[in-house]
Each structure stands twice: as C-alpha cells, then as structure tokens.
Design an enzyme around this catalytic site. Structure first.
Site, PDB file in Angstrom:
ATOM      1  N   HIS A 128       0.737  -1.421   0.014  1.00  0.00           N
ATOM      2  CA  HIS A 128       0.027   0.190  -0.090  1.00  0.00           C
ATOM      3  C   HIS A 128       0.780   1.343   0.096  1.00  0.00           C
ATOM      4  O   HIS A 128       0.291   2.268   0.608  1.00  0.00           O
ATOM      5  CB  HIS A 128      -0.997  -0.038   1.154  1.00  0.00           C
ATOM      6  CG  HIS A 128      -2.244  -0.886   1.069  1.00  0.00           C
ATOM      7  ND1 HIS A 128      -1.980  -2.226   1.068  1.00  0.00           N
ATOM      8  CD2 HIS A 128      -3.606  -0.708   1.061  1.00  0.00           C
ATOM      9  CE1 HIS A 128      -3.176  -2.861   1.243  1.00  0.00           C
ATOM     10  NE2 HIS A 128      -3.931  -1.836   0.997  1.00  0.00           N
ATOM     11  N   GLY A 179      -0.979  -2.250  -5.499  1.00  0.00           N
ATOM     12  CA  GLY A 179      -1.851  -3.470  -5.202  1.00  0.00           C
ATOM     13  C   GLY A 179      -3.224  -2.890  -4.746  1.00  0.00           C
ATOM     14  O   GLY A 179      -4.420  -3.662  -4.806  1.00  0.00           O
ATOM     15  N   HIS A 180      -3.316  -1.840  -4.423  1.00  0.00           N
ATOM     16  CA  HIS A 180      -4.699  -0.977  -4.159  1.00  0.00           C
ATOM     17  C   HIS A 180      -4.510   0.392  -4.805  1.00  0.00           C
ATOM     18  O   HIS A 180      -4.249   1.207  -4.648  1.00  0.00           O
ATOM     19  CB  HIS A 180      -4.645  -0.952  -2.433  1.00  0.00           C
ATOM     20  CG  HIS A 180      -6.147  -0.415  -2.078  1.00  0.00           C
ATOM     21  ND1 HIS A 180      -6.946   0.435  -2.639  1.00  0.00           N
ATOM     22  CD2 HIS A 180      -6.736  -0.741  -1.030  1.00  0.00           C
ATOM     23  CE1 HIS A 180      -7.942   0.638  -2.259  1.00  0.00           C
ATOM     24  NE2 HIS A 180      -8.235  -0.588  -1.125  1.00  0.00           N
ATOM     25  N   HIS A 258     -12.011  -7.201  -5.282  1.00  0.00           N
ATOM     26  CA  HIS A 258     -12.114  -6.224  -4.212  1.00  0.00           C
ATOM     27  C   HIS A 258     -12.773  -4.800  -4.581  1.00  0.00           C
ATOM     28  O   HIS A 258     -12.178  -4.224  -5.456  1.00  0.00           O
ATOM     29  CB  HIS A 258     -10.678  -5.860  -3.704  1.00  0.00           C
ATOM     30  CG  HIS A 258     -10.774  -5.020  -2.381  1.00  0.00           C
ATOM     31  ND1 HIS A 258     -10.654  -3.704  -2.220  1.00  0.00           N
ATOM     32  CD2 HIS A 258     -11.016  -5.294  -0.993  1.00  0.00           C
ATOM     33  CE1 HIS A 258     -10.746  -2.974  -1.048  1.00  0.00           C
ATOM     34  NE2 HIS A 258     -10.895  -4.380  -0.361  1.00  0.00           N
ATOM     35  N   GLU A 310     -13.766  -9.134   0.388  1.00  0.00           N
ATOM     36  CA  GLU A 310     -14.520  -7.928   0.506  1.00  0.00           C
ATOM     37  C   GLU A 310     -14.834  -7.620  -1.097  1.00  0.00           C
ATOM     38  O   GLU A 310     -14.625  -6.281  -1.765  1.00  0.00           O
ATOM     39  CB  GLU A 310     -13.676  -6.815   0.998  1.00  0.00           C
ATOM     40  CG  GLU A 310     -13.327  -6.906   2.264  1.00  0.00           C
ATOM     41  CD  GLU A 310     -12.304  -6.001   3.089  1.00  0.00           C
ATOM     42  OE1 GLU A 310     -11.296  -5.466   2.330  1.00  0.00           O
ATOM     43  OE2 GLU A 310     -12.651  -5.638   4.219  1.00  0.00           O
ATOM     44  N   GLU A 326     -19.474  -2.860   1.754  1.00  0.00           N
ATOM     45  CA  GLU A 326     -18.545  -1.973   2.543  1.00  0.00           C
ATOM     46  C   GLU A 326     -18.872  -0.432   2.331  1.00  0.00           C
ATOM     47  O   GLU A 326     -19.084  -0.068   1.271  1.00  0.00           O
ATOM     48  CB  GLU A 326     -17.083  -2.323   2.220  1.00  0.00           C
ATOM     49  CG  GLU A 326     -16.129  -1.405   3.070  1.00  0.00           C
ATOM     50  CD  GLU A 326     -14.805  -1.845   2.793  1.00  0.00           C
ATOM     51  OE1 GLU A 326     -14.480  -2.704   2.147  1.00  0.00           O
ATOM     52  OE2 GLU A 326     -13.945  -1.027   3.128  1.00  0.00           O
ATOM     53  N   CYS A 328     -16.707   2.031   2.424  1.00  0.00           N
ATOM     54  CA  CYS A 328     -15.740   2.697   1.521  1.00  0.00           C
ATOM     55  C   CYS A 328     -16.014   2.385   0.072  1.00  0.00           C
ATOM     56  O   CYS A 328     -15.780   3.012  -0.917  1.00  0.00           O
ATOM     57  CB  CYS A 328     -14.443   2.054   1.704  1.00  0.00           C
ATOM     58  SG  CYS A 328     -13.499   2.632   3.348  1.00  0.00           S
ATOM     59  N   CYS A 406     -10.656   2.147   7.670  1.00  0.00           N
ATOM     60  CA  CYS A 406     -10.736   2.883   6.521  1.00  0.00           C
ATOM     61  C   CYS A 406     -11.952   3.786   6.552  1.00  0.00           C
ATOM     62  O   CYS A 406     -12.008   4.800   5.897  1.00  0.00           O
ATOM     63  CB  CYS A 406     -10.600   2.056   5.259  1.00  0.00           C
ATOM     64  SG  CYS A 406     -11.554   0.385   5.277  1.00  0.00           S
ATOM     65  N   CYS A 407     -13.099   3.071   6.849  1.00  0.00           N
ATOM     66  CA  CYS A 407     -14.396   3.818   6.468  1.00  0.00           C
ATOM     67  C   CYS A 407     -14.794   4.691   7.289  1.00  0.00           C
ATOM     68  O   CYS A 407     -15.008   5.939   6.562  1.00  0.00           O
ATOM     69  CB  CYS A 407     -15.582   2.576   6.756  1.00  0.00           C
ATOM     70  SG  CYS A 407     -15.465   1.043   5.738  1.00  0.00           S
TER      71      CYS A 407
END
Lengths: 648, 648
Positions: A128, A179-180, A258, A310, A326, A328, A406-407
C-alpha cells in the site's frame, strides 16, 4: 475559481456540523489512541516514531498512514466550508509531523521507515505505499484549496516526484503499479490543482500498465520468494482479479474483485477518459458501470456481496444477510459516479450517486457521529451475527473504531466535501447542471460572467426545490441553460417546473430537464418533485429478493426494525393492498417521515413448544400494522432484527 | 441370536446390491488409490508402510485409517446379508495387513507409526487415535458377526485392552478422552458382542470424564506448547464446544459444536443410559434430542447449519443455501435415533430416523453409487457455488471421492446394516416393534419361542404394508403384541389395520399402533398407510423458510430442479391452489412418483436489458406448471438450480 458552492441545507447542515464538531475531533482522538474501549489506531504514534520523536514499534496495519491522510483531507474540506483556527492549528501540527517523517529523497511511509527499512517498493502487491501516497495527495490538494497553505502540498509533490522517477517504462524504472488503486485518481486531482502534465501522465501510466502481460504482481511475488505480507511461509500466487490486474483495464467488462479497489480505479479511468479523450477507456467505464450498477448493486447503493475478499461476486448475486456492502465501496462508487457525470451529464450516474449517499453511506454512521458500520447489511438477525460464523462480519450495531478503520475517515471526507457533488458547468460554459438537490449558495462562471445560484430543497422529506438567480456583477441578464436532474425514484408523476410563478416547459436530455433563457437578477425557479412512497421489486434474477418488495420514498430506501415491529421480521408479509401511509416520526425519528402499512404475520403462538419444526401448511396469518423507517437511521436504537426486503 | 433380519424389498434391495456390487468394490479401489481423477486415499498404502511392506511417507489426513475401518465394517454387514467369498478373501487380506501394522503392545495407528512415532496419545484433541480405534472396533464386531472370524476382533481387543490400561482416573493413567467421539459407541458394541464389562466401563469413563474441570484439552494444549496438528506456529486455545467438552455431558441441553462429533456422542450416551439405567444421562439425551431435532434440523434430516466447524449454529438458524448438513452428521443422527428407540419405543425417534435416511442420507449418493455429496444443501445455485466463496462448500454435483472421505464409507456401512434398524423386541420379550416399513424376512424370540415375520412394503411410493406370521417351531399360536409405527408424515387420515382380511382395532402408545393376540401360523396383518402429497411449512422462527412451503409425500421430501423447471427457481411461487398431482416418472425417475402442480412465475422478459435492477413492484406473474422430484434423486442430471422450499 470556476465554481464555489457552500451547502446551506436543513438536512445536510446537520451532517456537515456533525463531521466538523464531532467526527473530525473524535477521529483525531482515535488517531492519537485516546478513545477508550476502541482498538488503537497507532497512526500518529507511527509518525512520531518515524520522525524520531518517540521510540517504539510500528503499530496497526501496513496502510495505517492513510487514516491520517484521510483525516487531513476531511479537515481540508471542512475548513473550506467553516474556518476553524484551532482545528487548522492541530492540522498544521500534524503536517509538520509528516514533514519530519519524510526522507531526504521525498519518500514517505512510516511502515517502511520503522519496520522494514530498505524494503521500499519490493511489495507493491501488499504494502500500500502508493495507496498511502494517493491519500496524502488528496489531503494536500484539499488542504491547499481550503487554507492556501502549501506545506503539505510541497511534501507530497516531493514524494510524487520521487515516485515519478522510480516508476515507468524506462530502463531502471519499476514497471509496476499499486496493489490497491488510489494514487491514480489522486494524481488527477494534483494535476488539476498544479497543472503539471507529468502528474496526469503518471496516473495514465499506472492505469495503462495495469494487467499487462507478464503480470507485475506475479513476477514480484516470485522475486520475493513467493511470500506475502499477509501470510506466514510460502504464499499462493496473487489472485489478480482481486486488485483488477487480471486484464488490461480497457478489456474489463465485469466489475470483479475487491470492490473498493475496483471503484477507485474506475473513478480514475473516468477522469482520464475525460481529460485525454480516450475512447477505449470511456467504453470500459461505461461497460463496467452498466455491470456494477445494473447487476451487482444493492438497492441501498451497496456493492460487494461477499466478505471473503471484500469483493464483487457475480451478476445478480446480492444476498441480503451474508452481504458485504462496505462503506468505503459505496463511497468509491460515489467518486466514480461523480466522474462519470463529468464525462457525460446523464441522470443515471447521479441517481446511483444519490442512492449510495442517502442510504449505504449515511447509514454507515450513527446519529452521534461516533460509531460506524463497515459492512452495511440489508438484513440483520443479531443472534446469527453472534452465533453463525458465516455472519460474524455482519454487525447488528455500529462500532467505535476499527482495527482497519478505512471507513470512518472516508465518510468524513465525503460528507465534508459534499458541496463538490451538486453542480457541474458544461465545457462550453453555457449549461449549469444540478445533480443533487441540496440547499446551497453557489457561484459559477456562465455566459462569460459570474452567476450566483441559491438552491433550497426540502429533500429528502419534501420534494419542493427552489432556485434563485442573482448576477453579482450586475447587467440585464445572463443567457444560459439550467439542467435539473429528473430523479429516477420510480415516481408515477413527472416533476413540474415554474419560473417566476409561471409553469415552465422544459426539454428532456439524458435525464435532465433543460430550460434555456436569459436569466435576470432575482429570477426564481421552482422544481416540484413528486415524492410518493413506492414498493420496489428487484430483478427476478436477484434470487435473494424473489417475492419481496422494498419501500422507497424519494431517494430514501426504508427498512423495518425490531424496535417497531415484532420479531421475527421474516414472519411479516405485505397485505395485498398494504395501504402505505406516511407520518412524521418522533424521538430518534423526529423530523423524519416514517412509513406505515398493513401486513400479515404468521401466527407463531399456534405452534407447539415441542416436536418437529415442520407441519402441514396452514394459513394462520393475522393482520398487523408495520412501521418502516429510513434505512440510514437503522441501528440507532436497541440492537435487533432489521430488514429492507419484505415478503409480498 | 435374538433377532435375525434380512431385507427383501423392491426399493432397498437396489441399494443393498448397489453397495455390495458397486460401492464396496469402488471404495476398495479408492482405498488403494486406483480411482482415476479422484484424490488418493493413501489408506492401504499407509498400512503397508506401517507394516514394513513398503517405503514411503504417511499420506492423507491424520484419521485416514478410519476409512479402511469403515469399509471393513460395511463389508462385514454386506457379508451378513450376502456371502461373497471373493470379497471375504480381500477383506481377510486387509485384516492380515492391519495385524502386521499393529505394535507388540496392541497399539494400532499408521499415522503415529509412520509420521510421529513416540508421540502417541500426546494430542488427543486433534489426532483421532481413539476415533480410529472406535472404527476398528465397529468393523471387528460387524466382521465377526457376519463371518464368525475373530482375527480382527482379536487385533482390536488387544488394542482396546491397551487403551483400557492407559486411560482412566487411576494414578499413571491418562485422564483424557478423544477429540472426536466415536470409540464410546463402539465400545458398547464390543461389550454387547463379548459381554466384557470393562469395555462398557471404558465407554462410560470416556463419557463421564468429558467436559470435567480442569479441561483435559486445555491442559494438553499447554503441555504441547500451545500447538495444534492443524495450524503452523502457536495455535489458539481449543474451542471446547467444538467437540462437546465445554460442559460435562449431563449438563448439556443444546446441540452444539461439530455436528458429527455431537451425534456420535449422543448415541453413546443413549446406549449407556439404557445399559446402566443412568437417569441423568437419559434426561440429557432427551433434552438434546428435543433441541437438535426440534430446533436445529432441516426438513431433510440434515443437521449442522454452518460449514465453519461443520457445526450446529443455534436454534432455528437453518439457512438453505449456506447450509452444511453433512452426510455423516445425518448418519450419526440415525445412529442416535436408533439408540433412543431402544431406550424408549417412541415413534418420534423413528420418524427422524426415517426422515434422515430417505432424504439427507440417500440423497448423498448418486444413482451409480460412485459419487457422493458431503454437504447436502436445500437450495443450490451452481453459479454461486462457483463464484461466491461463501458458498464454495456447497457443491452442485456429487464428487468422486474426498480428501477427507468420511462420508462415502459411512453411507456404505449404514445402508449395508439397514436390517438392524427395522425391528425391536421389548425387554420383556412380549412386544415386537416395527420402526421402519421395509420388506424383510425376520425371525425373533417372542413369547418364549421363535416367530418368523415376513414384511412386504410398497414404500416409499405406496403405503400398503403387509405382515405374515409363521411359527417355524410349530405349535398352535404365539401370544405377543405387534407394535407398528404410525408415521408422522402429516397425513390427514389415520392408517388402517386388517388382520386376516378383517378390520382390526388397535391401541396407540407412544406413536405405535399396538395389537395383542395369539398369532397363529399364516396370520396376515395389513397396515394401510395413507400417502398424500402435502405442503409443509416451517416454524416461523426458521427465518430462511418464511413464506415458503416444502412438498412431502410419505417419508420423501421433494425438490425442484432446473432440469424440470425454468431458472431461476426463485421466480416460481405456488398458486393459491397449486393442485398437486402425482404421476409415475420416467428416465432417471423410472418407477418413482413425481409431483406436479400449478405455480406462478415472475415474468423476467418484461425487464429491460439495461439500467437498475430495481423498479416499482408490478404483478406480471404468469401461470406455469412445475414438477418436483424426490430430494434423494436430485443432482443426477445436468447440474443446475435446486430448491426444496418454494414460495407460497
């Protein structure tokens, strides 16, 4: 400045103030590990250790830095709306700390500073680093726009310049990507603020490179000796669909993997399609949109039907009880919708944006602004959440803070920047689009001059919306087109338009009601949106909703809670004519419209205590009244059952 | 020999022959790793290595030995019914091999012989040594009863004698018990065959000790350095509920944990309650029975609602799609029911036994006897099984063999010993109970003399059952009571009884129709069971079945398959009067009764291709005919959707 918008709205002011007065201060306490009974964040502590101000181990997840970044972005948006010297002082202190944690060459990441120095950029798949960089970019842009202060922006640009040197297709550069996904959309924002083309190009590089063969993540995994950040020992090969690197992005047609990663990427793709005129990217965006919102979205605007990964699962697989949805992911869906609207003003995009905002996202936060859902179910049975491990991820009550939090900061940054989601001015400067009906004071450049627009809105409770034009620079009038979204709320009647008290015809274009005229100072437009309570059915291929209906009124999806209705909620079915009626709620629901109706309940008392739980089918239903409340308010009372879908 | 029963039944003969001619030979090939495309078993190979006949590593799971034991038990049962010198020769060879793998002191377990010598009895929680011993005991008893050969029995008794010396409450003994119950019920069988009280006492020790404080498994885990057979590194403390050691067994009231472990234990408890007159054990059995079958059992006789831990979850939590309902668990439920019937002749126990047998268990095996379900779902959507990881465990087609292949040999041993499940003679030798209506030739000691009984039965398709008495030792007549179960199939009419063509009254006792008389040679009793097709509802607290009905005809639960009905099956609902009709099937269903009826289907074609999958509720249902087939036959055609529960 092309457009300036300040929300002044009975419904949304409360949220903006909640974010400013409660969520942002509360999250600052959380980032500093000062919330009793909540999992520690470690975010600030990590920066203090990285800056050499404190001794200790890295804490939290590998992407913990992003929580601070998202908080700073929320602060930036909030300061834009509501200056607050004390908050700005705290934020400046945090920015100083970030600066102290930055390397000479611009590198910035506390995990690799504290825990794995020397391992920078060796695990793009899991670590990340570019993701966190993206969040710092977004924070820096928001903070600079709000305060004019450029310190964070300079920190970030030094980091991005390093990334720009290290990544790319030239010899010696890393030919990888994160990766994200996140930095891709952030770089577009940085380009928009700075005008530096290389930031746009870097974003395009990340998008273009993704999914090319041979796959970077597979090679990287081999180079690392087939290890993973997340598992001990030898890890299996990366699941490429999980982070949407299974195919070049232009070849993707089905939302997969995801869900947060997916929609963050789609948002960047929409930005790039607009800014570069790339038809292939645009078509991919349109295909992915049709799939994600037409076949893989819950009625609440939630996406992601499985907690394992997710992730999206597949078309029409939308279980209500083992759901993920989710917070996010819905926020990312809003980001994406916003950018699709800029690509093409089409009400479908705004409809989804509004649906996700008023339902999945608003519902993720408690009334007190201190508790959050990560998973937003459409059906909750608290005992199952506690006792059936297949449902442990579905919580019947909002939690204080998450280990992976994260949310909550994502909600804060969205709600505090909501003014950016209401209007667009067309490229030619001649049409002003209103996507969302949210009371606001706004100022635009239209017809070559400044035009102010005041919007008042009774939504989500009342469909009367009014606009008033003023021309602050004087002059007779301004010739432009107002384009008002006709919401896709399944209403039987069309909205009505009045200008200065007279009925006004309009032409429909892509779901917008357009009226072009010379607008004079003080011109008033009324936009009357019918708000009927409707029973909504799902596509028959959505097996989970077969034989069921949901209640929707305007943008709001409703649900039943055990606090108002007898458990089990599954025993209730709608009467043939459920005679839905609306009334003002009280208590928690003060100021809200609740929906009541007639139903039938299975007569549970007629079953014997002992013996098999099966017997010949009999009709022993008894009439009952039921009460539905807006979905976004669920879970603010005693934990109990909740259901969006009711048997017909 | 108190009772001797040989099944002669149109329906069941096919299964007995399938087991004898196909399942047993096929499984022998599997145990020898000779099935192409199936996961290797390693079972025989492990024994050859342990016996020093071959070099190599241990293969398969730690309890792999039990597959050979279960196969041998099935062979024993089958030889009892149908002598087969070639099969007996193969089995004798396997028994010789087992003998060669046994230690001098009696110890027998290939895992600890090959892979972890010296670690015997150090991990009762995970390593299944006593479990495997239990299966060898059951095999030895069955084989000795069938063939009169005592070699396996001697091998096993030497092992049990070692266990008896090593385990117990005396100083120097291990005060533990197995992580997977099985030996407890096996020791009761060994006691019954040998009359050796110490085997009964050892079983009682294991049952009594279980769940006492301090908990053996927690201490053992500490002694092992907190490790586990199943995870690398440090393992978390054992979940005591998983193997029912969370409480002393007499204090347990709710079926909890791994469902196979649970019902194997409850079966042993019922045996011990009967043999020792232990009221506390009996009451625990009755409480657990009421809970397991009254609140945690699927209509198919499946138990275990979550694949995580293959476990019971909690009362009324019976999801049809994420279900577990393992084949072995239903087989264990049948073992338990059989023993509850011996404790008290009560038709409820036989009803559940029959339900599990005709539905969950029969349905686990394909028509060809070579493919098996481990999980027996009540609702299948093949695409979800493939693409939603929450449902990966639910397979839409039977598999050849499993890495953990506990289920196929368990089916084989149950079906080949089914003759033991039909009759009981009361303790006083005066009442002959018929629990299951399965055509058979039987011989009993009643009224102090030998009485033969011939049963003919049209079940499951036809409810006419007939009995004929003969007195092989001659004499005028025998005075005894016949007790025929009145099945709990939700029929509106009561069964009728005729003796020698004349209507015969009977008295009801615990769900059995009892008639006492002097039975003479050639006396004929007809027992006419009404067989209506019924719509069955579930208890309203079973949320998964709310608003739905299942079809049951006699002992058979029905289901809809995509092969006969349009997908999605969820679009179908029953018409207000579904006019259910029965007809003879053809093809796969040759000789079976299928049920047809009238339903309504959502009109899927009326939905546009594009856009949101939600819209105002409209009634666009169109009438359709549907066709239901017996659940036990599902999955024998093209994989497709399947559903037991239909919307009303």
């Amino acid at each position: 400045m092309k457009q300036q918008v300040r929300i002044q709205d009975e419904f949304w002011n409360d949220y903006a103030e909640l974010v400013r007065q409660t969520v942002i201060p509360y999250q600052w306490e959380a980032l500093n590990d000062r919330i009793e009974g909540a999992a520690p964040s470690f975010a600030i502590r990590n920066f203090r250790i990285a800056a050499g101000l404190e001794e200790g181990e890295f804490g939290g997840l590998v992407f913990q830095d992003s929580d601070l970044a998202k908080w700073l972005e929320a602060v930036g948006h909030s300061l834009r709306r509501h200056p607050d010297p004390e908050l700005e002082r705290i934020a400046d202190g945090a920015i100083d700390l970030i600066g102290q944690a930055q390397f000479e060459d611009g590198y910035l990441n506390t995990y690799f500073t504290i825990k794995e120095p020397g391992k920078q950029w060796t695990n793009l798949h899991d670590a990340h680093e570019l993701y966190c960089a993206g969040h710092f970019i977004e924070a820096a842009v928001a903070y600079a726009e709000a305060t004019g202060k450029r310190k964070l922006l300079e920190i970030v640009c030094r980091f991005v310049d390093l990334i720009d040197r290290r990544f790319g297709t030239e010899p010696g550069q890393i030919r990888g990507y994160c990766g994200h996904q996140e930095i891709e959309l952030a770089l577009v924002k940085l380009f928009a603020l700075t005008g530096e083309e290389r930031y746009l190009n870097l974003s395009r590089y990340f998008i273009d490179e993704r999914g090319s063969k041979p796959n970077y993540f597979v090679d990287e995994w081999e180079r690392r000796g087939r290890t993973s950040h997340w598992v001990q020992g030898i890890a299996s090969a990366p699941n490429l669909e999980y982070n949407q690197s299974h195919l070049p992005v232009r070849e993707q047609s089905v939302a997969a993997g995801h869900s947060v990663r997916a929609v963050y990427m789609y948002a960047a793709m929409a930005d790039l399609a607009r800014l570069t005129g790339d038809a292939g990217l645009r078509e991919a965006c349109e295909r992915l949109w049709a799939n994600a919102t037409g076949k893989q979205m819950y009625i609440t605007g939630g996406i992601g039907s499985t907690h394992l990964g997710e992730a999206f699962s597949f078309d029409y697989d939308l279980p209500n009880d083992t759901v993920y949805a989710e917070t996010c992911a819905s926020i990312g869906l809003i980001f994406w919708a916003r950018r699709m609207l800029r690509l093409e003003a089409k009400s479908d995009y705004a409809d989804v944006m509004e649906r996700a905002l008023y339902n999945n996202v608003l519902g993720s936060m408690s009334k007190d602004g201190k508790h959050f859902f990560y998973v937003n179910p459409l059906e909750v049975w608290p005992e199952a959440s506690a006792k059936n491990p297949d449902r442990h991820h579905v919580k019947p009550a909002r939690q204080k803070w998450f280990g992976c939090s994260c949310c909550p900061p994502n909600v804060a940054r969205l709600l505090s920047s909501l003014s950016d989601y209401i209007y667009d001015v067309s490229e030619d400067g001649r049409t002003l689009y209103t996507h969302l009906f949210i009371g606001s004071e706004a100022s635009f450049e239209l017809d070559g001059r400044r035009v102010n627009l005041r919007q008042r809105s009774g939504l989500p409770w009342d469909g009367r919306v009014a606009f008033e034009v003023s021309l602050p620079e004087g002059g007779e009038s301004a010739a432009f087109e107002l384009a008002l979204r006709v919401p896709g709320w399944f209403q039987s009647a069309a909205p009505a338009m009045h200008v200065n008290g007279q009925p006004q015809t309009f032409r429909m274009d892509n779901g917008y009601a357009k009226v072009e005229r010379n607008w004079a100072e003080g011109d008033k437009l009324e936009w009357l949106l019918p708000l009927e309570t409707k029973l909504v059915a799902a596509h028959p291929l959505i097996r989970a909703d077969a034989g069921k209906a949901a209640i929707q009124r305007g943008p709001l999806v409703y649900c039943l809670e055990e606090a108002d209705n007898a458990a089990p909620l599954s025993s209730l079915s709608l009467a043939v004519d459920p005679k839905l009626s609306e009334r003002l709620g009280d208590g928690l629901l003060d100021g809200c419209i609740v929906v009541e109706g007639e139903g039938l309940a299975a007569d549970e008392t007629a079953w014997p205590e002992e013996g098999l739980p099966y017997r010949p089918l009999r009709k022993l239903d008894k009439p009952v009244r039921f009460k539905a409340i807006p979905y976004f308010l669920w879970g603010n009372r005693e934990p109990g059952e909740m259901s969006v879908w009711l048997r017909v």
